[in-house]
Design a protein around this motif. Structure first.
Motif, PDB file in Angstrom:
ATOM      1  N   ALA A  75       0.841  -1.199   0.000  1.00  0.00           N
ATOM      2  CA  ALA A  75       0.000   0.000   0.000  1.00  0.00           C
ATOM      3  C   ALA A  75       0.876   1.248   0.000  1.00  0.00           C
ATOM      4  N   PRO A  76       0.472   2.295  -0.702  1.00  0.00           N
ATOM      5  CA  PRO A  76       1.248   3.542  -0.702  1.00  0.00           C
ATOM      6  C   PRO A  76       1.136   4.234   0.650  1.00  0.00           C
ATOM      7  N   PRO A  77       2.084   5.106   0.969  1.00  0.00           N
ATOM      8  CA  PRO A  77       2.013   5.853   2.223  1.00  0.00           C
ATOM      9  C   PRO A  77       0.688   6.592   2.363  1.00  0.00           C
ATOM     10  N   GLY A  78       0.149   6.574   3.572  1.00  0.00           N
ATOM     11  CA  GLY A  78      -1.130   7.237   3.834  1.00  0.00           C
ATOM     12  C   GLY A  78      -2.314   6.301   3.753  1.00  0.00           C
ATOM     13  N   LEU A  79      -2.107   5.107   3.218  1.00  0.00           N
ATOM     14  CA  LEU A  79      -3.192   4.136   3.074  1.00  0.00           C
ATOM     15  C   LEU A  79      -2.734   2.757   3.538  1.00  0.00           C
ATOM     16  N   THR A 144      -3.271  11.231   5.515  1.00  0.00           N
ATOM     17  CA  THR A 144      -4.225  10.153   5.238  1.00  0.00           C
ATOM     18  C   THR A 144      -5.445  10.695   4.500  1.00  0.00           C
ATOM     19  N   THR A 145      -5.890  11.889   4.872  1.00  0.00           N
ATOM     20  CA  THR A 145      -7.058  12.479   4.221  1.00  0.00           C
ATOM     21  C   THR A 145      -6.805  12.738   2.740  1.00  0.00           C
ATOM     22  N   LYS A 146      -5.652  13.319   2.433  1.00  0.00           N
ATOM     23  CA  LYS A 146      -5.317  13.596   1.037  1.00  0.00           C
ATOM     24  C   LYS A 146      -5.174  12.298   0.248  1.00  0.00           C
ATOM     25  N   ALA A 147      -4.540  11.300   0.843  1.00  0.00           N
ATOM     26  CA  ALA A 147      -4.377  10.009   0.175  1.00  0.00           C
ATOM     27  C   ALA A 147      -5.736   9.360  -0.082  1.00  0.00           C
ATOM     28  N   LEU A 175       3.158  10.364  -6.043  1.00  0.00           N
ATOM     29  CA  LEU A 175       2.891  11.570  -5.257  1.00  0.00           C
ATOM     30  C   LEU A 175       2.694  11.262  -3.779  1.00  0.00           C
ATOM     31  N   LEU A 176       2.131  10.089  -3.500  1.00  0.00           N
ATOM     32  CA  LEU A 176       1.897   9.709  -2.109  1.00  0.00           C
ATOM     33  C   LEU A 176       3.176   9.257  -1.413  1.00  0.00           C
ATOM     34  N   GLY A 177       4.231   9.018  -2.196  1.00  0.00           N
ATOM     35  CA  GLY A 177       5.506   8.672  -1.577  1.00  0.00           C
ATOM     36  C   GLY A 177       5.987   7.259  -1.820  1.00  0.00           C
ATOM     37  N   GLN A 178       5.292   6.511  -2.654  1.00  0.00           N
ATOM     38  CA  GLN A 178       5.737   5.157  -2.970  1.00  0.00           C
ATOM     39  C   GLN A 178       6.896   5.235  -3.964  1.00  0.00           C
ATOM     40  N   THR A 179       7.963   4.484  -3.721  1.00  0.00           N
ATOM     41  CA  THR A 179       9.156   4.599  -4.561  1.00  0.00           C
ATOM     42  C   THR A 179       9.534   3.299  -5.267  1.00  0.00           C
ATOM     43  N   GLN A 180       9.096   2.171  -4.773  1.00  0.00           N
ATOM     44  CA  GLN A 180       9.442   0.885  -5.384  1.00  0.00           C
ATOM     45  C   GLN A 180       8.529   0.617  -6.576  1.00  0.00           C
ATOM     46  N   LEU A 181       9.137   0.515  -7.781  1.00  0.00           N
ATOM     47  CA  LEU A 181       8.347   0.384  -9.005  1.00  0.00           C
ATOM     48  C   LEU A 181       7.495  -0.884  -9.004  1.00  0.00           C
ATOM     49  N   ASN A 182       8.047  -1.987  -8.536  1.00  0.00           N
ATOM     50  CA  ASN A 182       7.263  -3.221  -8.514  1.00  0.00           C
ATOM     51  C   ASN A 182       6.062  -3.103  -7.586  1.00  0.00           C
ATOM     52  N   ALA A 183       6.250  -2.453  -6.456  1.00  0.00           N
ATOM     53  CA  ALA A 183       5.133  -2.244  -5.529  1.00  0.00           C
ATOM     54  C   ALA A 183       4.082  -1.349  -6.162  1.00  0.00           C
TER      55      ALA A 183
END
Length: 259
Positions: A75-79, A144-147, A175-183
């Motif tokens: 899950a991406p950051p915030g979720l 979390t609200t923005k996500a 934009l939410l902060g996820q950096t791993q392409l496979n994820a």
């Protein structure tokens, strides 16, 4: 002659070809809906039903892609994963419900603009992802609200139209902060599969799916995703990308011309 209750052989050949190529494109780059929707409309299907039917045809590809990335999903950051799944289902359901209540004449006018938007997303996907990565590098973690609101909006769009959904998902996760392409790809495929599945259920309940067309195209799209992708991988990435962009622009122009 009406073959299989679908239309003349020429229509069947067009639908099979469009679905096969769409399946291959979705497997390697995306943009399959640029072909399935116009092909169905060309055969005489109303735009709303064509959008729903084309989405049904491409569902197995989304599901297979999600399964292929099952070990990489995060899950991406915030979720949380549960919240991302719930938002995908709720947003997809809401978008699909809006499609049910959209008159064909209105949707026909909206389609070329949606195609243009999806084409622009696809054309500028590298720049969008780079911008998202830059925003992530210079800003604090997303709330979390923005996500939540962003995920809901993307899922709503996907349930209503679906074109360019993958690019929107990847940009959002960046934009939410996820950096791993496979994820990111894993979540993109999961979100696409879930919201498409709930949208298909609503389309079916609303009676706007032409099942004979959908099942025919589903077989071709699945075959295209498996075999056609092997051919598409041999095409230089830049040539493939701009070929898809050109297709999207031509299809949008045709819809504008039809009014």
């Amino acid at each position: 002659m009406d073959i299989l209750g679908i239309g003349p052989w020429a229509h069947i050949a067009l639908l099979l070809a469009a679905a096969f190529v769409a399946g291959a494109l979705n497997a390697v780059a995306g943009g399959g809906s640029f072909l399935t929707l116009p092909a169905l409309v060309f055969t005489g299907m109303p735009p709303v039903a064509a959008n729903a039917t084309g989405t049904v045809a491409l569902l197995p590809g989304y599901a297979a892609s999600a399964w292929g990335f099952k070990e990489d999903m995060a899950a991406p950051p915030g979720l949380t994963m549960g919240k991302a799944i719930a938002l995908s289902l709720v947003g997809g359901a809401a978008g699909a419900a809006l499609l049910l209540f959209t008159p064909d004449d209105i949707f026909r006018k909206v389609v070329p603009w949606l195609l243009l938007a999806a084409t622009a997303l696809f054309a500028f996907a590298p720049q969008i992802r780079a911008w998202a990565a830059g925003k992530n590098a210079t800003h604090a973690p997303t709330s979390t609200t923005k996500a939540t609101l962003s995920m809901l909006a993307v899922a709503f769009y996907g349930g209503y139209f679906n074109g360019g959904l993958g690019i929107l998902c990847l940009a959002l996760f960046g934009l939410l902060g996820q950096t791993q392409l496979n994820a990111m790809n894993g979540m993109k495929n999961l979100v696409s599969a879930l919201l498409t599945a709930i949208a298909v259920a609503i389309y079916a309940a609303g009676g706007i799916v032409e099942w004979k067309h959908a099942l025919l195209m589903m077989v071709a799209a699945t075959a295209g995703g498996y075999g056609g992708a092997r051919v598409a991988r041999k095409i230089p990435a830049n040539v493939l990308r701009w070929g898809i962009v050109l297709t999207g622009l031509i299809m949008a122009a045709l819809f504008f011309a039809k009014g």
